[in-house]
Enzyme design. Structure first.
Site, short mmCIF file in Angstrom:
data_model
loop_
_atom_site.label_atom_id
_atom_site.label_comp_id
_atom_site.label_asym_id
_atom_site.label_seq_id
_atom_site.Cartn_x
_atom_site.Cartn_y
_atom_site.Cartn_z
N ASP A 1 6.94 4.06 3.64
CA ASP A 1 7.34 5.08 4.56
C ASP A 1 8.72 5.04 4.82
O ASP A 1 9.74 5.65 3.77
CB ASP A 1 6.53 4.92 5.47
CG ASP A 1 6.37 6.10 6.48
OD1 ASP A 1 7.07 7.31 6.16
OD2 ASP A 1 5.77 5.91 7.67
N LYS B 1 6.28 7.66 0.07
CA LYS B 1 6.59 8.67 1.02
C LYS B 1 8.01 8.94 1.12
O LYS B 1 8.35 8.72 2.10
CB LYS B 1 5.84 8.48 2.58
CG LYS B 1 5.21 9.72 3.36
CD LYS B 1 4.89 9.52 4.56
CE LYS B 1 3.65 8.85 4.83
NZ LYS B 1 3.03 8.49 6.13
N ASP C 1 0.86 -1.11 0.03
CA ASP C 1 -0.04 -0.11 -0.08
C ASP C 1 0.84 1.45 0.12
O ASP C 1 0.77 2.10 -0.94
CB ASP C 1 -1.00 -0.17 1.23
CG ASP C 1 -0.31 -0.52 2.62
OD1 ASP C 1 1.01 -0.52 2.49
OD2 ASP C 1 -0.91 -0.68 3.51
N ARG D 1 -10.65 2.51 6.70
CA ARG D 1 -10.17 1.52 5.42
C ARG D 1 -11.02 1.60 4.44
O ARG D 1 -10.68 1.48 3.31
CB ARG D 1 -9.76 0.08 6.10
CG ARG D 1 -8.75 -0.11 6.99
CD ARG D 1 -8.51 -1.58 6.98
NE ARG D 1 -7.74 -1.86 8.19
CZ ARG D 1 -6.15 -1.90 8.12
NH1 ARG D 1 -5.65 -1.90 7.06
NH2 ARG D 1 -5.74 -2.34 9.17
N ASP E 1 -5.73 2.52 7.08
CA ASP E 1 -6.39 2.75 8.47
C ASP E 1 -5.59 3.78 9.25
O ASP E 1 -4.38 3.85 9.12
CB ASP E 1 -6.56 1.52 9.28
CG ASP E 1 -5.16 1.10 9.94
OD1 ASP E 1 -4.18 1.19 9.27
OD2 ASP E 1 -5.34 0.49 11.27
N PHE F 1 0.37 11.74 7.01
CA PHE F 1 -0.24 10.25 7.55
C PHE F 1 -1.62 10.29 6.70
O PHE F 1 -2.76 11.17 6.76
CB PHE F 1 -0.62 10.28 8.90
CG PHE F 1 -1.04 8.85 9.38
CD1 PHE F 1 -0.07 7.85 9.39
CD2 PHE F 1 -2.32 8.38 9.51
CE1 PHE F 1 -0.58 6.51 9.68
CE2 PHE F 1 -2.75 6.96 9.85
CZ PHE F 1 -1.63 6.28 9.93
N ILE F 2 -1.64 9.38 5.88
CA ILE F 2 -2.88 9.26 4.88
C ILE F 2 -3.93 8.12 5.60
O ILE F 2 -3.23 7.01 6.11
CB ILE F 2 -2.59 9.14 3.53
CG1 ILE F 2 -1.84 7.84 3.26
CG2 ILE F 2 -1.95 10.35 3.19
CD1 ILE F 2 -1.53 7.45 1.78
P1 5GP Z 1 7.46 1.54 6.67
O1 5GP Z 1 8.23 0.25 7.26
O2 5GP Z 1 7.94 1.92 5.39
O3 5GP Z 1 7.96 2.80 7.59
O4 5GP Z 1 6.07 1.57 6.83
C1 5GP Z 1 5.05 0.76 6.02
C2 5GP Z 1 3.86 0.48 6.76
O5 5GP Z 1 3.46 1.55 7.62
C3 5GP Z 1 2.83 0.57 5.64
O6 5GP Z 1 2.79 -0.78 5.18
C4 5GP Z 1 1.59 1.01 6.34
O7 5GP Z 1 0.99 -0.07 6.91
C5 5GP Z 1 2.16 1.85 7.59
N1 5GP Z 1 1.87 3.12 6.93
C6 5GP Z 1 3.11 4.17 6.64
N2 5GP Z 1 2.74 5.22 6.41
C7 5GP Z 1 1.45 5.23 6.44
C8 5GP Z 1 0.21 6.31 6.45
O8 5GP Z 1 0.68 7.50 5.76
N3 5GP Z 1 -0.87 5.84 6.63
C9 5GP Z 1 -1.30 4.59 7.02
N4 5GP Z 1 -2.55 4.33 7.11
N5 5GP Z 1 -0.41 3.71 7.14
C10 5GP Z 1 0.74 4.06 6.99
#
Ligand code: 5GP
Length: 485
Positions: free
Chosen positions: A397, A425, A394, A459, A453, A446-447
Site C-alpha cells: 500500500d 495499490k 499480500d 480472511r 482481513d 480497501f480490499i
Molecule cells: P503499507 O505499509 O504498504 O501501507 O501496508 C501494508 C500492509 O497494510 C499490508 O501488508 C496489509 O496488512 C495492510 N493493508 C494495506 N492495504 C490493505 C487493504 O486494502 N486491505 C487489507 N485487508 N489490508 C491492507
C-alpha cells in the site's frame, strides 16, 4: 602536472572570468558555473559553501558530482568541519577516513570520498565561505592544484563582491539561508509542529524507523521581477527516501492551493520528489495504529468482487511459473509476512516446481503512549545469509511496511532479495519499494478476502472484494495492544 590538466585550468579560469563579468547572470547561476568548472578541471567533485547571515553555519550553496545524501548531511560548523573558513587557510586531507577534521565521518565514508582540498573564500580579508574539491580515490593534491583553486576562490570572491556592489548583499544572505541544504534549519532546532496531525505523522515515521526532517526547506515559487512573492515549505523531507511530503489533513479547502503549489514546485524542480498526502490516505495510515476516524468504522459486507477465486488462482500460477523459471538451480528461501499472506503463500509454493524452503515472519503495529517503533514479533527461523530470498507479501500500500522488512532482511546478509506481492495499490505509495513479481495492480480501495482481513474478519473468503461504503480499512486496535498485520 600534465599538459591537459594545465590547459583544463586555463580553460576553467577563462570560463569563470567571463561568467563573473556577465551582468545578466544571477549570482546563483555564476556560483553554479564556478563549481562545475572547478570540478571538471580537476576531474573531481566540488562544492561551494557560504557562511549564513549569522556567520555560524556553513551552507552548501552549490555542488557538482556529489550524492544528495552528502549535501544533506547537516549543518556544517566552520569550527568543526575542516576549519579552512575559521582559520582562513587552505586545508588538504589525503585520506578522510582517518582524519578527525571531518565533521560527519560516517556520511563522508559512505559517499566514497577519500581526499579533500578546501580553500577559503575571503571578502575584504574576512572569510565568507569556501570551495571544496573531493576525489573518490586517495589523491595527493599538488601546489598547482592549490594555486588553481585559490585563483577560483579569488574570482568567486570578486563575483560576490560585484553583487554586493550592486547592492545585493541581502540576496546573497538569502541564497545562503535557503538554497540546496534542506537541513539548514531543521537540524539546528527541534521541530515545532504547526498542527497535531504533523506530530502524529512524525511518530508514524519514527515507528517505521524512517528519518525525517520537519519543514526542511522553503522554495520560492513565484517572483515579480527579482522579488520573491511566494514561497512553499513542504511539511516533511525523508532523506532515506529522498522524498518531500506535504500533508493536506487540515482544511480540505486548502487542498487546491496545495495542489497548485506542489505542481509549481515540480515544474521548477523536476528532479524533486514530492507527494501530497490526502486526508483519506492519512486517516488510513492512522487507522493502522488505532488512531483517527477510520479506526472506529465498521464493516458492512462486501460491496463488489474485485477478483474471483479462478482469476486469483490463474495469476498465482503465472507468478509461480515465472519464479520457477527464474530461480532454476538457486533454491530460494520464500519468506511470507503474516498473517494476510497465508492463502497466497500456500497456493504459490504449491505451484512452484523447483525446490524452495519456506519461512514466515510477523511484524506488529504497536502503540504505547506517544512513542512506538516497528517491531518484528516473529522473526524467520531459517538462516538466510548468502542465500537468495523471495519476500512474499499480500498487498503493498504505502510501502512503509515493506520498506521496513526489506531493511530488516538485508541486515541478515541475504545474497539477493526479490519481492513478490499479490496486490499493488500503486496510487498510495510513499516508499518506493521494488517489486520483482506483482500479481495485480489494484485501485485505491480497501480490499478483503483471500487472507486479507477487516478487523480479523473476511480472511477466509476465496475471492477478493471491496468493502461496502463507510467500511474503510483498519488493522486498528485500541489502547496499547499490539496490532499484527
Ligand atoms: P503499507 O505499509 O504498504 O501501507 O501496508 C501494508 C500492509 O497494510 C499490508 O501488508 C496489509 O496488512 C495492510 N493493508 C494495506 N492495504 C490493505 C487493504 O486494502 N486491505 C487489507 N485487508 N489490508 C491492507
Amino acid at each position: 602536472m600534465t599538459k591537459s590538466r594545465q590547459s583544463g585550468y586555463y580553460k576553467a579560469v577563462r570560463r569563470v572570468s567571463s561568467l563573473i563579468s556577465n551582468t545578466d547572470k544571477e549570482l546563483h547561476e555564476i556560483l553554479d558555473g564556478i563549481v562545475r568548472s572547478t570540478a571538471r578541471a580537476l576531474t573531481a567533485s566540488a562544492s561551494l559553501l557560504l557562511l549564513d547571515s549569522e556567520r555560524k553555519n556553513l551552507i552548501h550553496v552549490s555542488s557538482w558530482g556529489l550524492p544528495k545524501s552528502f549535501i544533506l548531511k547537516g549543518i556544517l560548523d566552520p569550527g568543526k568541519s575542516l576549519k579552512e573558513v575559521e582559520t582562513s587557510k587552505p586545508v588538504i586531507i589525503s585520506d578522510v577516513t582517518s582524519d578527525d577534521r571531518v565533521q560527519y565521518p560516517e556520511t563522508v565514508n559512505k559517499s566514497g570520498i577519500r581526499s579533500v582540498m578546501a580553500v577559503p573564500i575571503l571578502i575584504d580579508g574576512k572569510p565568507a565561505g569556501s570551495i571544496r574539491v573531493y576525489t573518490r580515490e586517495v589523491y595527493e593534491f599538488t601546489n598547482q592544484d592549490l594555486n588553481f583553486v585559490s585563483t577560483i576562490a579569488n574570482l568567486t570572491s570578486m563575483a560576490i563582491d560585484n553583487h554586493i556592489l550592486r547592492d545585493m548583499t541581502v540576496q546573497i544572505r538569502r541564497e545562503a539561508d535557503r538554497v540546496v541544504n534542506p537541513s539548514a534549519l531543521s537540524y539546528a532546532r527541534p521541530a515545532v509542529f504547526a498542527h497535531p496531525s504533523e506530530k502524529e505523522f512524525s511518530q508514524i515515521l519514527d515507528f517505521y524507523d524512517i528519518e525525517w526532517i520537519y519543514e526542511p526547506r522553503s522554495f520560492p515559487i513565484s517572483w515579480e521581477n527579482d522579488r520573491i512573492t511566494e514561497m512553499f515549505t513542504p511539511d516533511f523531507y525523508l532523506p532515506g527516501l529522498d522524498l518531500f511530503i506535504e500533508l493536506t489533513t487540515m482544511k480540505q479547502s486548502l487542498v487546491t492551493i496545495k495542489n497548485r503549489k506542489v505542481r509549481r514546485l515540480q515544474e521548477l524542480h523536476p528532479d524533486i520528489n514530492i507527494t501530497l498526502l490526502y486526508k483519506k490516505d492519512y486517516d488510513r495510515l492512522l487507522a493502522k495504529f488505532g488512531y483517527g476516524p477510520l479506526a472506529e468504522s465498521r464493516g458492512r459486507g462486501v460491496a463488489k468482487v474485485l477478483y474471483s477465486s479462478a482469476e486469483i488462482q490463474n495469476r498465482v500460477k503465472e507468478l509461480a511459473n515465472q519464479i520457477s523459471a527464474e530461480y532454476q538451480g538457486h533454491n530460494p528461501v520464500m519468506v511470507g509476512v503474516l498473517r494476510g499472506v497465508f492463502c497466497f503463500m500456500a497456493d504459490l509454493v504449491r505451484q512452484i516446481t523447483i525446490p524452495v524452503v519456506v519461512d514466515f515472519m510477523t511484524i506488529s503495529y504497536f502503540r504505547s503512549g506517544t512513542s512506538s517503533k516497528a517491531h518484528v514479533t516473529k522473526d524467520i527461523n531459517l538462516s538466510v545469509e548468502g542465500k537468495p530470498v523471495i519476500l512474499v507479501e499480500d498487498i503493498v500500500d504505502t510501502g512503509l511496511t515493506l520498506n521496513y522488512i526489506i531493511r530488516h532482511l538485508k541486515e541478515k546478509g541475504v545474497s539477493d532479495l526479490a519481492v513478490c506481492a499479490l496486490f499493488d495499490k500503486k496510487a498510495r505509495r510513499i516508499a518506493n519499494v521494488p517489486l520483482r513479481y506483482r500479481g495485480f495492480t489494484i485501485p485505491d480501495e480497501f480490499i478483503i478476502g483471500y487472507g486479507l482481513d477487516f478487523k480479523e474478519e473476511y480472511r477466509n473468503l476465496p475471492f477478493v472484494g471491496i468493502l461496502g461504503k463507510n467500511s474503510e480499512s483498519s488493522l486498528s486496535r485500541s489502547g496499547n495492544e499490539k496490532n499484527s498485520k
